[in-house]
Design an enzyme around this catalytic site. Structure first.
Site, mmCIF file in Angstrom:
data_model
loop_
_atom_site.group_PDB
_atom_site.id
_atom_site.type_symbol
_atom_site.label_atom_id
_atom_site.label_comp_id
_atom_site.label_asym_id
_atom_site.label_seq_id
_atom_site.Cartn_x
_atom_site.Cartn_y
_atom_site.Cartn_z
ATOM 1 N NE ARG A 183 46.827 22.236 -29.372
ATOM 2 C CZ ARG A 183 47.267 21.565 -28.346
ATOM 3 N NH1 ARG A 183 46.737 21.749 -27.142
ATOM 4 N NH2 ARG A 183 48.221 20.686 -28.482
ATOM 5 N NE ARG A 256 71.801 25.459 -22.981
ATOM 6 C CZ ARG A 256 72.586 26.353 -22.381
ATOM 7 N NH1 ARG A 256 73.762 26.648 -22.851
ATOM 8 N NH2 ARG A 256 72.181 26.958 -21.274
ATOM 9 N NE ARG A 287 60.662 22.081 -17.223
ATOM 10 C CZ ARG A 287 60.326 20.951 -17.808
ATOM 11 N NH1 ARG A 287 59.324 20.916 -18.672
ATOM 12 N NH2 ARG A 287 60.958 19.822 -17.529
ATOM 13 C CD GLU A 307 63.317 21.147 -15.176
ATOM 14 O OE1 GLU A 307 62.690 20.109 -14.994
ATOM 15 O OE2 GLU A 307 63.494 21.651 -16.312
ATOM 16 C CE1 TYR A 355 65.415 15.243 -25.333
ATOM 17 C CE2 TYR A 355 63.798 14.941 -27.075
ATOM 18 C CZ TYR A 355 64.119 15.026 -25.738
ATOM 19 O OH TYR A 355 63.138 14.863 -24.786
HETATM 20 C C1 LIG Z 1 65.779 16.877 -18.958
HETATM 21 C C2 LIG Z 1 65.169 15.852 -19.873
HETATM 22 C C3 LIG Z 1 63.787 15.693 -19.922
HETATM 23 C C4 LIG Z 1 63.226 14.737 -20.778
HETATM 24 N N1 LIG Z 1 61.852 14.628 -20.811
HETATM 25 C C5 LIG Z 1 61.294 13.724 -21.629
HETATM 26 C C6 LIG Z 1 59.870 13.598 -21.707
HETATM 27 O O1 LIG Z 1 59.111 14.313 -21.034
HETATM 28 N N2 LIG Z 1 59.347 12.666 -22.548
HETATM 29 C C7 LIG Z 1 60.142 11.845 -23.327
HETATM 30 O O2 LIG Z 1 59.616 11.012 -24.060
HETATM 31 N N3 LIG Z 1 61.496 11.930 -23.249
HETATM 32 C C8 LIG Z 1 62.084 12.844 -22.433
HETATM 33 N N4 LIG Z 1 63.458 12.930 -22.369
HETATM 34 C C9 LIG Z 1 64.266 11.997 -23.176
HETATM 35 C C10 LIG Z 1 64.590 10.680 -22.418
HETATM 36 O O3 LIG Z 1 65.290 10.961 -21.239
HETATM 37 C C11 LIG Z 1 65.428 9.773 -23.338
HETATM 38 O O4 LIG Z 1 64.693 9.424 -24.476
HETATM 39 C C12 LIG Z 1 65.905 8.456 -22.697
HETATM 40 O O5 LIG Z 1 66.197 8.575 -21.358
HETATM 41 C C13 LIG Z 1 67.142 7.997 -23.435
HETATM 42 O O6 LIG Z 1 67.548 6.718 -22.991
HETATM 43 P P1 LIG Z 1 69.021 6.197 -23.280
HETATM 44 O O7 LIG Z 1 69.053 4.795 -22.821
HETATM 45 O O8 LIG Z 1 69.402 6.513 -24.663
HETATM 46 O O9 LIG Z 1 69.967 7.143 -22.405
HETATM 47 P P2 LIG Z 1 70.215 7.237 -20.839
HETATM 48 O O10 LIG Z 1 68.940 7.226 -20.096
HETATM 49 O O11 LIG Z 1 71.100 8.406 -20.626
HETATM 50 O O12 LIG Z 1 71.025 5.914 -20.488
HETATM 51 C C14 LIG Z 1 72.387 5.762 -20.770
HETATM 52 C C15 LIG Z 1 73.010 5.050 -19.586
HETATM 53 O O13 LIG Z 1 74.349 4.675 -19.914
HETATM 54 C C16 LIG Z 1 75.121 4.744 -18.759
HETATM 55 N N5 LIG Z 1 76.525 4.845 -19.127
HETATM 56 C C17 LIG Z 1 77.138 5.818 -19.840
HETATM 57 N N6 LIG Z 1 78.437 5.564 -19.949
HETATM 58 C C18 LIG Z 1 78.675 4.406 -19.296
HETATM 59 C C19 LIG Z 1 79.842 3.638 -19.047
HETATM 60 N N7 LIG Z 1 81.027 4.047 -19.482
HETATM 61 N N8 LIG Z 1 79.739 2.496 -18.352
HETATM 62 C C20 LIG Z 1 78.537 2.097 -17.873
HETATM 63 N N9 LIG Z 1 77.406 2.787 -18.065
HETATM 64 C C21 LIG Z 1 77.468 3.933 -18.772
HETATM 65 C C22 LIG Z 1 74.605 6.006 -18.071
HETATM 66 O O14 LIG Z 1 74.934 6.002 -16.692
HETATM 67 C C23 LIG Z 1 73.114 5.900 -18.329
HETATM 68 O O15 LIG Z 1 72.436 5.282 -17.263
HETATM 69 C C24 LIG Z 1 64.044 13.914 -21.563
HETATM 70 C C25 LIG Z 1 65.429 14.079 -21.525
HETATM 71 C C26 LIG Z 1 65.983 15.050 -20.711
HETATM 72 C C27 LIG Z 1 67.477 15.226 -20.709
#
Ligand SMILES: Cc1cc2nc3c(=O)[nH]c(=O)nc-3n(C[C@H](O)[C@H](O)[C@H](O)COP(=O)(O)OP(=O)(O)OC[C@H]3O[C@@H](n4cnc5c(N)ncnc54)[C@H](O)[C@@H]3O)c2cc1C
Length: 371
Positions: A183, A256, A287, A307, A355
């Site tokens: 930028r 990862r 970080r 981290e 992702y």
């Molecule tokens: C380190 C990191 C940083 C991030 N930062 C950002 C950010 O700054 N901004 C942004 O927009 N997004 C960010 N994200 C992305 C964000 O975390 C995801 O978009 C969101 O959390 C995904 O939601 P989900 O419901 O798909 O998955 P999850 O939040 O993983 O939910 C899945 C759930 O299923 C449960 N589960 C799995 N298997 C079972 C089972 N057998 N029985 C019962 N329960 C089960 C798990 O315990 C979990 O609670 C980040 C991701 C990571 C990894």
């Protein structure tokens, strides 16, 4: 025994948004999660009055007005703007690469000076590569140098990327970096999106709002009583790992992960910013997050998390899918089985092995199932 329209496996953002939307259509849902709390990866733990992002820093950002209005109808968001800083050997640089960064790197003061310096750096890099007989970048290092030059690559990209991937930049494929936006304005706002912020009072408020009046059970693993759970609802919304759903019959998908070392410090303000990246190889973490700054906290203590990026192994959190050829082919095999299930919806980052940012998760629930 109660019978539900939907059994939702996983109380993360996908499961919670799905439950909220289904409830609005008059459907009955049971949400189960194997963790001791709701919210999946956006869950925050309260430590010393500070919302600590237990599974990594989460900043909500989107240009989708429908999604932004939706989350704000559940909880009000603050005006947090992500402006990370990089620390390279004790010297600080603003991110993303902008006029502040170029001033800190080279002392350039105008866009024209900065543009000329970047061009000069790129030219030198490409000439050096050509002299060595390299026509096209063969790896991430050559790609990055040809896009931005040596100074920024060596100070702000190399060490950080190597820590993130656990491999040398010369061993990483060039395609990982397609472009490196610069930028020519003094703008430290990391995201280009129209809207961004953090829920006032933390992400748990968003999840609690979505799951209000929805029956939910924590510490409940679908696989410990699969037959029972499969018999209590018309449809299953599965947001866990797709390979686990099929008993890993084709093999395990790889991830990862990130490990966090969280510490309470007896000071009000440790680093003056929520996110500071450590871009040199010698510092083992990528970080440091100082959580209170996401919500402009005034507490007398502070909480920081270092981290560390690492390879996923059984027992660690599966954070980032590895979208290489091997894993993509494996996922395609599971996807084919999933496509044949009339009564199971596979959604979210683990079930779709993809992702997703938070706003994309919400948009996916809206567009695929409630449009
Ligand atoms: C380190 C990191 C940083 C991030 N930062 C950002 C950010 O700054 N901004 C942004 O927009 N997004 C960010 N994200 C992305 C964000 O975390 C995801 O978009 C969101 O959390 C995904 O939601 P989900 O419901 O798909 O998955 P999850 O939040 O993983 O939910 C899945 C759930 O299923 C449960 N589960 C799995 N298997 C079972 C089972 N057998 N029985 C019962 N329960 C089960 C798990 O315990 C979990 O609670 C980040 C991701 C990571 C990894």
């Amino acid at each position: 025994m109660k019978f539900y329209d939907y059994l939702i496996v996983g109380a993360g953002l996908f499961g919670a948004t799905f439950a909220y939307m289904a409830k609005r259509q008059g459907k009955s849902c049971l949400v189960i999660d194997k963790r001791p709390h709701l919210g999946g990866n956006i869950y925050c733990e309260n430590i010393e009055g500070i919302n600590v992002h237990t599974y990594g820093a989460h900043i909500f950002h989107t240009s989708n007005k429908e999604v932004w209005d939706f989350v704000n109808s559940i909880v009000e968001f603050n005006r947090y703007t992500n402006s990370p800083v990089a620390n390279y050997k004790g010297k600080l640089y603003n991110l993303p690469f902008n006029m502040n960064t170029f001033y800190q790197m080279w002392g350039t003061r105008t866009p024209e000076e900065a543009r000329r310096k970047i061009e000069e750096q790129k030219r030198e890099a490409v000439e050096a590569m050509k002299a060595a007989g390299v026509e096209e970048p063969r790896n991430l290092e050559e790609q990055a140098i040809s896009l931005i030059g040596k100074d920024i690559y060596e100070k702000l990209i190399k060490g950080y990327t190597e820590k993130q991937w656990g491999r040398k930049c010369t061993e990483l494929p060039a395609f990982i970096i397609k472009r490196l936006p610069v930028r020519l304005t003094f703008d430290n706002n990391y995201f280009n999106d129209k809207y961004q912020g953090i829920p006032i009072g933390g992400y748990n408020k968003l999840i609690d709002g979505l799951l209000e009046d929805v029956e939910s059970r924590c510490n409940t693993d679908f696989f410990t009583d699969r037959e029972h759970f499969e018999s209590i609802a018309d449809k299953i919304v599965f947001t866990g790992k797709i390979d686990e759903y099929y008993h890993y019959r084709f093999g395990k998908l790889e991830y990862r992960t990130v490990r966090f070392e969280t510490e309470v410090l007896d000071c009000e303000n440790y680093q003056g910013n929520a996110v500071i990246n450590y871009t040199e190889q010698e510092v083992p973490y990528t970080r440091i997050i100082e959580h209170k700054h996401f919500e402009f906290g005034q507490q007398s203590k502070t909480v920081i998390s270092r981290e560390y990026s690492s390879e996923w192994k059984e027992g660690s959190e599966p954070f980032y899918p590895v979208n290489d050829d091997k894993n993509s082919a494996l996922y395609a095999q599971y996807r084919e089985l999933a496509n044949q299930e009339p009564n199971v919806i596979f959604g979210g980052r683990l079930a779709e092995y993809k992702y997703y940012d938070m706003h994309q998760i919400i948009a996916a629930v809206f567009n695929k199932y409630f449009s």
